[in-house]
Design an enzyme around this catalytic site. Structure first.
Site, PDB file in Angstrom:
ATOM      1  N   GLU A   1     -67.473 -12.568  64.294  1.00  0.00           N
ATOM      2  CA  GLU A   1     -68.769 -12.912  63.684  1.00  0.00           C
ATOM      3  C   GLU A   1     -68.485 -13.361  62.251  1.00  0.00           C
ATOM      4  OE1 GLU A   1     -73.207 -11.043  62.858  1.00  0.00           O
ATOM      5  OE2 GLU A   1     -71.436  -9.849  62.433  1.00  0.00           O
TER       6      GLU A   1
ATOM      7  N   HIS B   1     -78.506 -10.316  69.374  1.00  0.00           N
ATOM      8  CA  HIS B   1     -79.362  -9.158  69.110  1.00  0.00           C
ATOM      9  C   HIS B   1     -79.914  -9.131  67.682  1.00  0.00           C
ATOM     10  CE1 HIS B   1     -75.417  -8.312  67.638  1.00  0.00           C
ATOM     11  NE2 HIS B   1     -75.914  -7.341  66.899  1.00  0.00           N
ATOM     12  N   ASP B   2     -79.518 -10.076  66.837  1.00  0.00           N
ATOM     13  CA  ASP B   2     -80.006 -10.121  65.451  1.00  0.00           C
ATOM     14  C   ASP B   2     -81.008 -11.244  65.216  1.00  0.00           C
ATOM     15  OD1 ASP B   2     -78.254  -8.060  64.642  1.00  0.00           O
ATOM     16  OD2 ASP B   2     -76.645  -9.497  64.237  1.00  0.00           O
TER      17      ASP B   2
ATOM     18  N   ASP C   1     -67.655  -4.575  71.443  1.00  0.00           N
ATOM     19  CA  ASP C   1     -68.013  -4.922  70.064  1.00  0.00           C
ATOM     20  C   ASP C   1     -67.229  -3.984  69.146  1.00  0.00           C
ATOM     21  OD1 ASP C   1     -69.541  -5.783  67.796  1.00  0.00           O
ATOM     22  OD2 ASP C   1     -71.240  -6.152  69.136  1.00  0.00           O
TER      23      ASP C   1
ATOM     24  N   ASP D   1     -67.330  -7.521  64.703  1.00  0.00           N
ATOM     25  CA  ASP D   1     -68.558  -7.461  63.914  1.00  0.00           C
ATOM     26  C   ASP D   1     -68.294  -7.731  62.432  1.00  0.00           C
ATOM     27  OD1 ASP D   1     -71.472  -6.501  63.863  1.00  0.00           O
ATOM     28  OD2 ASP D   1     -70.560  -5.189  62.363  1.00  0.00           O
TER      29      ASP D   1
HETATM   30  C1  GLC Z   1     -73.620  -7.485  62.475  1.00  0.00           C
HETATM   31  C2  GLC Z   1     -74.411  -7.028  63.668  1.00  0.00           C
HETATM   32  C3  GLC Z   1     -75.688  -6.402  63.194  1.00  0.00           C
HETATM   33  C4  GLC Z   1     -75.358  -5.225  62.320  1.00  0.00           C
HETATM   34  C5  GLC Z   1     -74.398  -5.613  61.199  1.00  0.00           C
HETATM   35  C6  GLC Z   1     -73.775  -4.387  60.590  1.00  0.00           C
HETATM   36  O1  GLC Z   1     -74.257  -8.512  61.784  1.00  0.00           O
HETATM   37  O2  GLC Z   1     -74.600  -8.079  64.557  1.00  0.00           O
HETATM   38  O3  GLC Z   1     -76.516  -6.008  64.254  1.00  0.00           O
HETATM   39  O4  GLC Z   1     -76.519  -4.689  61.748  1.00  0.00           O
HETATM   40  O5  GLC Z   1     -73.330  -6.412  61.641  1.00  0.00           O
HETATM   41  O6  GLC Z   1     -72.859  -3.819  61.475  1.00  0.00           O
END
Ligand code: GLC
Ligand code: CA
Length: 552
Positions: free
Chosen positions: A255, A324-325, A106, A207
Site C-alpha cells: 500500500e 475497505h478504506d 494483510d 499495510d
Molecule cells: C491502511 C489501512 C487502514 C488502516 C491504516 C492503519 O491505510 O488500509 O484501514 O486504518 O492503514 O493501519
C-alpha cells in the site's frame, strides 16, 4: 499437513490472476454473534470459487483490541477470538488451496497495537530491550517534540509518564509506530513472515508501507508528508525487507500512496523491485478526505494512463476501484440511483481490462452502495467519529457533517456483505456489528445469481475473459484520447490483434468515433442492448462495449 501451492515453480502466478478482497468482520457470520468470522468465510467457499478468482486478500484477523478494526495487531501469530482460532485459519488456507485459490494476508508492520507485548515492555523504561522498537523523543519546552500530526487527527506524539518521553503514532495513539531504524525490528518481523510462509500463506498485502521511514531529523515540517511518507532512505529499508518475501517465494502488494510513478518503477522492478505490485492512489487522490463531489473523467483518464504507461515493461500494476478504506465505486464514481447497474458495470469494464492484476473488494461485484446512515451512532470507524466530533466543535451542523460522512466514510465499504433478502442481508441472524444496508432487499447475491444481466454476472464474464485471453494479460495499453469529460476509451493490443474498451462514464449520452484502422470488430461484451451500426457511436449513459479487432 497443509496443502501447499507451488509458488516457486510459478513465480509470476499473480500476473495472470484476479484477486478478491475479504473484510472478515463483514463477510459472513457463522456463529450468530453479528460478527463475520473465519468459519463464515469457509462456508462461502463455493461462492468465492464461483467468481473464478485466483487469490483472496484478507484484511487482518489477528489478535487485536480493534481500535482500528484489526489494523492494530497485538499478536501476529494469534487470531482474534471473535473470528475463530488458529486451527480455523489453517483449515481456511487448506480449503482455499484445495480450490486452487491462493491466500494473501494483510501485514501491518508500520505500527503495532499499544497492547502488543513489545510495546507494553517498551513503555516500561528507557533501558527495556524493547524500548528502541518504537520511536521516542524527549519533550521540547515541556511539550510535544515537533509539529508532526497523526493521519487520524491531532499530534502524532503521545506522552509516556514512565519514561518521561513521547512516542510517535502516525495513526491512532493506540497504534505506536515501529522504529525501522532498529535492525531488531526487522529481525522480529522476518520471523513472523517465515512463520506464516511455513503455514502456507502465498503472499502479503503490506499495510501503510510507504510510511516505514521517518525523517530522522525530527524537525518541524510545513508539508506533513515530508515527515513520514516516502521519506528519503526508505528504499534501503524496503530492499532489506523484500529479502524475507523473496526467500519465501511470497507475492507482495504494497500500500504505497504518495509514491510517484517515476519512483514506483524502483519499487516494483521485476528484478530489483521490493514488491511485486503496489496500490497507488492517484486515481482516488483527488478525493479530498470527507468532501462531497464527483470525479472528473478527464482526470481519471490521466491518472490511470500515467500508471499504465509508467509501469509498462517495468513493473506491474495492481488495478482497483474499491477497498475497505474507500467509498463504494458505484456511489462515488457512478450513479447508485438512476443508473446503478449500468454504472457499476461500466466502471468494472473500464478498470478491469487495463494491464495489471485486477482486485475486487467484497460486494463490489454486486454493485453494493454507500451507507444510508443518518445518525453518527451508526458509524463505527474511529476516523469518521473523530471527524464528526471535530467538525461539530468547529460549528458545523450534524446534517452537513453526515452528508460528508455518507460520501466518504470508510464505513461505506464495511457494511455486511449482502447475501440474500433475509434480515441483515443474510449476513447474520443477529444484529450485526454495523448495520446492513436496507437495499440488501434487492441488491444481493441470491438475486444477482439469477439475473443474467446482473452486476455479478458481468463481473464473472470479465474475470473469465481476463484470464482466458493472453492479449488481456500482455497486450499493450493505449489510451484513445476523446477530449471530453465523459468517456474512457482504450485498447489492449498484441501482434495487431486487440481489444477496444469503450465506456461512457457519465449520466449523459456521449459520442465516440472509432477509427477505421480497427478491422473485423466483434462485440465481445456489453452492458446495454443498444446496437452500434456505424463508426460514430452514440453511447447511452454508462454504456460499455468491449470489441475484439484486427489491424493491418
Ligand atoms: C491502511 C489501512 C487502514 C488502516 C491504516 C492503519 O491505510 O488500509 O484501514 O486504518 O492503514 O493501519
Ligand atoms: Ca461470528
Amino acid at each position: 499437513m497443509s496443502i501447499l501451492i507451488s509458488n516457486q515453480q510459478n513465480p509470476t502466478w499473480w500476473q495472470n490472476a484476479v484477486g478478491y478482497q475479504i473484510y472478515p468482520k463483514s463477510f459472513f457470520d457463522s456463529n450468530h454473534d453479528g460478527i463475520g468470522d473465519i468459519q463464515g468465510i469457509i462456508s462461502k467457499m463455493p461462492y468465492i470459487k464461483s467468481l473464478g478468482v485466483n487469490f483472496v486478500w484478507l484484511s487482518p484477523f489477528f489478535a487485536s483490541p480493534n481500535i482500528d478494526n484489526g489494523y492494530d495487531v497485538s499478536d501476529y501469530q494469534a487470531i482474534d477470538p471473535q473470528y475463530g482460532t488458529l486451527d480455523d485459519i489453517f483449515e481456511m488456507i487448506d480449503q482455499f488451496h484445495q480450490n486452487n485459490i491462493r491466500v494473501v494476508f494483510d501485514l501491518v508492520i508500520n505500527h503495532t497495537s499499544d497492547q502488543h507485548h513489545w510495546f507494553k515492555e517498551a513503555k516500561k523504561s528507557v533501558d527495556n530491550p524493547y524500548h528502541d522498537f518504537y520511536i521516542w523523543r524527549k519533550p521540547v519546552n515541556g511539550s510535544v517534540p515537533n509539529n508532526w500530526v497523526s493521519l487520524f487527527g491531532g499530534s502524532a506524539w503521545e506522552y509516556n509518564p514512565a519514561t518521561k518521553d513521547y512516542y510517535y503514532h502516525l495513526f491512532a495513539k493506540q497504534q505506536p509506530d515501529l522504529n525501522w531504524e532498529n535492525p531488531k525490528v526487522h529481525q522480529a518481523v522476518a520471523k513472523i513472515i517465515d512463520w506464516w510462509a511455513e503455514r502456507g500463506v502465498d503472499g502479503f498485502r503490506l499495510d501503510a508501507i510507504s510510511h516505514l521511514k521517518k525523517d530522522q531529523r525530527f524537525k518541524d515540517v510545513t508539508n506533513q508528508e515530508d515527515a513520514m511518507n516516502n521519506v528519503s532512505g526508505i528504499d534501503q529499508l524496503l530492499a532489506n525487507l523484500s529479502t524475507d518475501f523473496k526467500r519465501n517465494h511470497l507475492m507482495t502488494v504494497g500500500e504505497a500512496g504518495g509514491v510517484p510513478v517515476e519512483q514506483a518503477k524502483r519499487w516494483v522492478d521485476s528484478k530489483k523491485g521490493y514488491f511485486d505490485m503496489i496500490f497507488q492512489f492517484d486515481h482516488v487522490s483527488f478525493w479530498e478526505k470527507f468532501t462531497v463531489g464527483k470525479v472528473d473523467v478527464a482526470k481519471l483518464r490521466v491518472a490511470l494512463t500515467r500508471w499504465q504507461n509508467g509501469l509498462d515493461n517495468n513493473g506491474w500494476n495492481a488495478l482497483f476501484l474499491e477497498n475497505h478504506d474507500l467509498p463504494r465505486a458505484v456511489s462515488y464514481f457512478g450513479n447508485d440511483q438512476k443508473f446503478r447497474s449500468q454504472s457499476a458495470t461500466a466502471l468494472a469494464m473500464m478498470y478491469f481490462l487495463m494491464k495489471g492484476t485486477p482486485f475486487i473488494y467484497q460486494g463490489q461485484e454486486l454493485g453494493m452502495t454507500n451507507v444510508d446512515f443518518n445518525d453518527i451512532n451508526q458509524f463505527r470507524d474511529l476516523d469518521s467519529q473523530r471527524f464528526y466530533r471535530e467538525e461539530l466543535a468547529k460549528g458545523a451542523s450534524p446534517e452537513e457533517t453526515l452528508v460528508k460522512l455518507r460520501a466518504k466514510s470508510r464505513d461505506n465499504a464495511r457494511t455486511p456483505m449482502q447475501w440474500n433478502d433475509q434480515p441483515n442481508g443474510g449476513f447474520s441472524d443477529h444484529q450485526p456489528w454495523i448495520s446492513s444496508n436496507p437495499n440488501a432487499r434487492y441488491i444481493n447475491v441470491a438475486n444477482e445469481v439469477e439475473q443474467t444481466d446482473s452486476v455479478l454476472n458481468f463481473y464473472r464474464q470479465l474475470i473469465h475473459l481476463r484470464l482466458k485471453d493472453p492479449i488481456l494479460l500482455n497486450g499493450q495499453y493505449q489510451l484513445i484520447e476523446t477530449h471530453d469529460h465523459q468517456s474512457f476509451v482504450y485498447q489492449r493490443e498484441e501482434n495487431h490483434v486487440g481489444y477496444l474498451v469503450i465506456t461512457n462514464l457519465s449520466d449523459q449520452p456521449a459520442t465516440v468515433t472509432i477509427s477505421d484502422r480497427y478491422q473485423n470488430l466483434q462485440l465481445v461484451l456489453t452492458n446495454t442492448t443498444e446496437k452500434q451500426q456505424s463508426s460514430t457511436m452514440a453511447l447511452k449513459p454508462w454504456a460499455a462495449y468491449l470489441y475484439k479487432y484486427e489491424r493491418n
